[in-house]
Write a protein that holds these residues in place. Sequence first.
Motif, PDB file in Angstrom:
ATOM      1  N   ARG A 152       0.619  -0.655   0.059  1.00  0.00           N
ATOM      2  CA  ARG A 152      -0.192   0.089   0.392  1.00  0.00           C
ATOM      3  C   ARG A 152       0.906   1.470  -0.451  1.00  0.00           C
ATOM      4  O   ARG A 152       1.621   1.565   0.910  1.00  0.00           O
ATOM      5  CB  ARG A 152      -0.832   0.019   1.236  1.00  0.00           C
ATOM      6  CG  ARG A 152      -1.901   1.179   2.020  1.00  0.00           C
ATOM      7  CD  ARG A 152      -2.652   0.891   2.633  1.00  0.00           C
ATOM      8  NE  ARG A 152      -3.540   2.222   2.510  1.00  0.00           N
ATOM      9  CZ  ARG A 152      -4.380   2.547   3.462  1.00  0.00           C
ATOM     10  NH1 ARG A 152      -4.728   1.480   4.678  1.00  0.00           N
ATOM     11  NH2 ARG A 152      -5.160   3.471   3.166  1.00  0.00           N
ATOM     12  N   VAL A 153       0.717   2.226  -0.734  1.00  0.00           N
ATOM     13  CA  VAL A 153       1.482   3.308  -0.575  1.00  0.00           C
ATOM     14  C   VAL A 153       0.360   4.813  -0.957  1.00  0.00           C
ATOM     15  O   VAL A 153      -0.982   4.506  -1.508  1.00  0.00           O
ATOM     16  CB  VAL A 153       2.112   3.509  -2.054  1.00  0.00           C
ATOM     17  CG1 VAL A 153       3.440   2.353  -1.837  1.00  0.00           C
ATOM     18  CG2 VAL A 153       1.050   3.382  -3.522  1.00  0.00           C
ATOM     19  N   THR A 154       0.451   6.105  -0.730  1.00  0.00           N
ATOM     20  CA  THR A 154      -0.229   6.758  -0.464  1.00  0.00           C
ATOM     21  C   THR A 154       0.217   7.761  -1.665  1.00  0.00           C
ATOM     22  O   THR A 154       1.312   8.151  -2.177  1.00  0.00           O
ATOM     23  CB  THR A 154      -0.083   7.410   0.752  1.00  0.00           C
ATOM     24  OG1 THR A 154       0.552   7.394   1.258  1.00  0.00           O
ATOM     25  CG2 THR A 154      -1.305   6.654   1.575  1.00  0.00           C
ATOM     26  N   PHE A 155      -0.566   8.626  -1.793  1.00  0.00           N
ATOM     27  CA  PHE A 155       0.072  10.092  -2.710  1.00  0.00           C
ATOM     28  C   PHE A 155      -0.188  11.158  -2.443  1.00  0.00           C
ATOM     29  O   PHE A 155      -1.486  11.702  -1.047  1.00  0.00           O
ATOM     30  CB  PHE A 155      -0.738   9.716  -4.084  1.00  0.00           C
ATOM     31  CG  PHE A 155       0.023   8.500  -5.105  1.00  0.00           C
ATOM     32  CD1 PHE A 155       1.037   8.594  -5.568  1.00  0.00           C
ATOM     33  CD2 PHE A 155      -1.346   7.873  -4.880  1.00  0.00           C
ATOM     34  CE1 PHE A 155       1.499   7.136  -6.098  1.00  0.00           C
ATOM     35  CE2 PHE A 155      -0.540   6.397  -5.575  1.00  0.00           C
ATOM     36  CZ  PHE A 155       0.572   6.402  -6.069  1.00  0.00           C
ATOM     37  N   ALA A 156       0.654  12.686  -2.696  1.00  0.00           N
ATOM     38  CA  ALA A 156       0.238  13.651  -2.593  1.00  0.00           C
ATOM     39  C   ALA A 156       0.447  14.291  -4.027  1.00  0.00           C
ATOM     40  O   ALA A 156       1.568  14.109  -4.537  1.00  0.00           O
ATOM     41  CB  ALA A 156       1.060  14.737  -1.132  1.00  0.00           C
ATOM     42  N   VAL A 157      -0.114  14.997  -3.550  1.00  0.00           N
ATOM     43  CA  VAL A 157       0.055  16.828  -5.003  1.00  0.00           C
ATOM     44  C   VAL A 157       0.977  17.899  -4.598  1.00  0.00           C
ATOM     45  O   VAL A 157       0.485  18.531  -3.239  1.00  0.00           O
ATOM     46  CB  VAL A 157      -1.474  17.647  -5.285  1.00  0.00           C
ATOM     47  CG1 VAL A 157      -0.904  18.706  -6.690  1.00  0.00           C
ATOM     48  CG2 VAL A 157      -2.402  16.364  -5.706  1.00  0.00           C
ATOM     49  N   PRO A 158       2.168  17.735  -5.568  1.00  0.00           N
ATOM     50  CA  PRO A 158       2.886  18.629  -4.994  1.00  0.00           C
ATOM     51  C   PRO A 158       2.562  20.491  -4.135  1.00  0.00           C
ATOM     52  O   PRO A 158       0.969  20.450  -4.942  1.00  0.00           O
ATOM     53  CB  PRO A 158       3.748  19.590  -6.343  1.00  0.00           C
ATOM     54  CG  PRO A 158       3.806  17.547  -6.760  1.00  0.00           C
ATOM     55  CD  PRO A 158       2.170  17.195  -6.221  1.00  0.00           C
ATOM     56  N   ILE A 159       2.576  21.153  -3.437  1.00  0.00           N
ATOM     57  CA  ILE A 159       2.125  22.232  -2.664  1.00  0.00           C
ATOM     58  C   ILE A 159       1.913  23.207  -3.954  1.00  0.00           C
ATOM     59  O   ILE A 159       1.353  24.414  -4.136  1.00  0.00           O
ATOM     60  CB  ILE A 159       2.018  22.939  -1.532  1.00  0.00           C
ATOM     61  CG1 ILE A 159       1.479  23.858  -0.978  1.00  0.00           C
ATOM     62  CG2 ILE A 159       4.253  23.055  -1.668  1.00  0.00           C
ATOM     63  CD1 ILE A 159       0.171  23.339  -0.280  1.00  0.00           C
ATOM     64  N   LYS A 160       3.107  23.102  -4.932  1.00  0.00           N
ATOM     65  CA  LYS A 160       3.210  24.326  -5.925  1.00  0.00           C
ATOM     66  C   LYS A 160       1.428  24.443  -6.423  1.00  0.00           C
ATOM     67  O   LYS A 160       1.019  25.171  -7.367  1.00  0.00           O
ATOM     68  CB  LYS A 160       4.064  24.364  -7.034  1.00  0.00           C
ATOM     69  CG  LYS A 160       4.078  23.065  -7.847  1.00  0.00           C
ATOM     70  CD  LYS A 160       5.440  22.503  -9.498  1.00  0.00           C
ATOM     71  CE  LYS A 160       5.386  21.541  -9.715  1.00  0.00           C
ATOM     72  NZ  LYS A 160       6.536  21.931 -10.423  1.00  0.00           N
ATOM     73  N   TYR A 161       0.669  23.365  -6.638  1.00  0.00           N
ATOM     74  CA  TYR A 161      -0.443  22.910  -7.622  1.00  0.00           C
ATOM     75  C   TYR A 161      -1.534  23.920  -6.910  1.00  0.00           C
ATOM     76  O   TYR A 161      -2.474  24.466  -7.832  1.00  0.00           O
ATOM     77  CB  TYR A 161      -0.728  21.859  -7.635  1.00  0.00           C
ATOM     78  CG  TYR A 161       0.084  21.269  -9.063  1.00  0.00           C
ATOM     79  CD1 TYR A 161       0.128  22.021 -10.635  1.00  0.00           C
ATOM     80  CD2 TYR A 161       0.926  20.235  -8.410  1.00  0.00           C
ATOM     81  CE1 TYR A 161       1.553  21.687 -11.545  1.00  0.00           C
ATOM     82  CE2 TYR A 161       2.372  20.319 -10.028  1.00  0.00           C
ATOM     83  CZ  TYR A 161       2.348  20.948 -11.012  1.00  0.00           C
ATOM     84  OH  TYR A 161       2.870  19.792 -11.710  1.00  0.00           O
ATOM     85  N   GLY A 162      -0.910  23.430  -5.415  1.00  0.00           N
ATOM     86  CA  GLY A 162      -1.831  24.397  -4.116  1.00  0.00           C
ATOM     87  C   GLY A 162      -2.507  25.438  -4.123  1.00  0.00           C
ATOM     88  O   GLY A 162      -3.047  26.511  -4.661  1.00  0.00           O
ATOM     89  N   ARG A 163      -0.806  26.397  -4.822  1.00  0.00           N
ATOM     90  CA  ARG A 163      -0.609  27.728  -4.471  1.00  0.00           C
ATOM     91  C   ARG A 163      -1.055  28.388  -5.956  1.00  0.00           C
ATOM     92  O   ARG A 163      -1.595  29.506  -5.934  1.00  0.00           O
ATOM     93  CB  ARG A 163       1.228  27.669  -4.432  1.00  0.00           C
ATOM     94  CG  ARG A 163       1.537  27.563  -2.980  1.00  0.00           C
ATOM     95  CD  ARG A 163       3.258  28.630  -3.224  1.00  0.00           C
ATOM     96  NE  ARG A 163       3.772  28.168  -3.798  1.00  0.00           N
ATOM     97  CZ  ARG A 163       4.366  27.071  -4.168  1.00  0.00           C
ATOM     98  NH1 ARG A 163       4.619  26.410  -3.293  1.00  0.00           N
ATOM     99  NH2 ARG A 163       4.906  26.973  -5.209  1.00  0.00           N
TER     100      ARG A 163
END
Length: 174
Positions: A152-163
Amino acid sequence: NDPNPIPGRLARKSIVHDVALVAIDTANTTLPSVVLEINDKEPDLGELITILGYPAVSSPLVEITETANPFDSKFAENKIYTPTLTTGYMGKRITSNRKSSDSARKYTWSYGDMYQLTANATGAGNSGGPVFNSQGRVIGIFNARAEYGGARVTFAVPIKYGRDLTDGYKASAD
């Protein structure tokens, strides 16, 4: 730790990544702030990360209060959600539309740029939670998990896309 939820509304949604900006009315509430990583330095592989979220598997505290309403139940139940901290490591940086060194080959990943994490005690309910680096800055937004063959692995969107969603955003007065 407050039984009175703060209402929110969708303010902006990315058409590129699995991320959105939710606006909340904080007129009478003081909320702590976080520091976003601003230099777009990619986190190091193996770097310690911490995720803040509200995983559905983690039971909320239930506050039971006696009501004064003679036409309603004698007791009311309010769920109080408290955040969970989960630690792990930066496992992999996935870059979409990457070219090989000989430029004859091109690689693609249909989910866009992502961070693959080893924080496996997270899941449904953690989505949208901040992912902090070892310096306490937000480097990503938790968004998914995958399982295969017992791994099992998890993922995150890099914060630059939130900015990208917050840059230039002005909350409306409605």
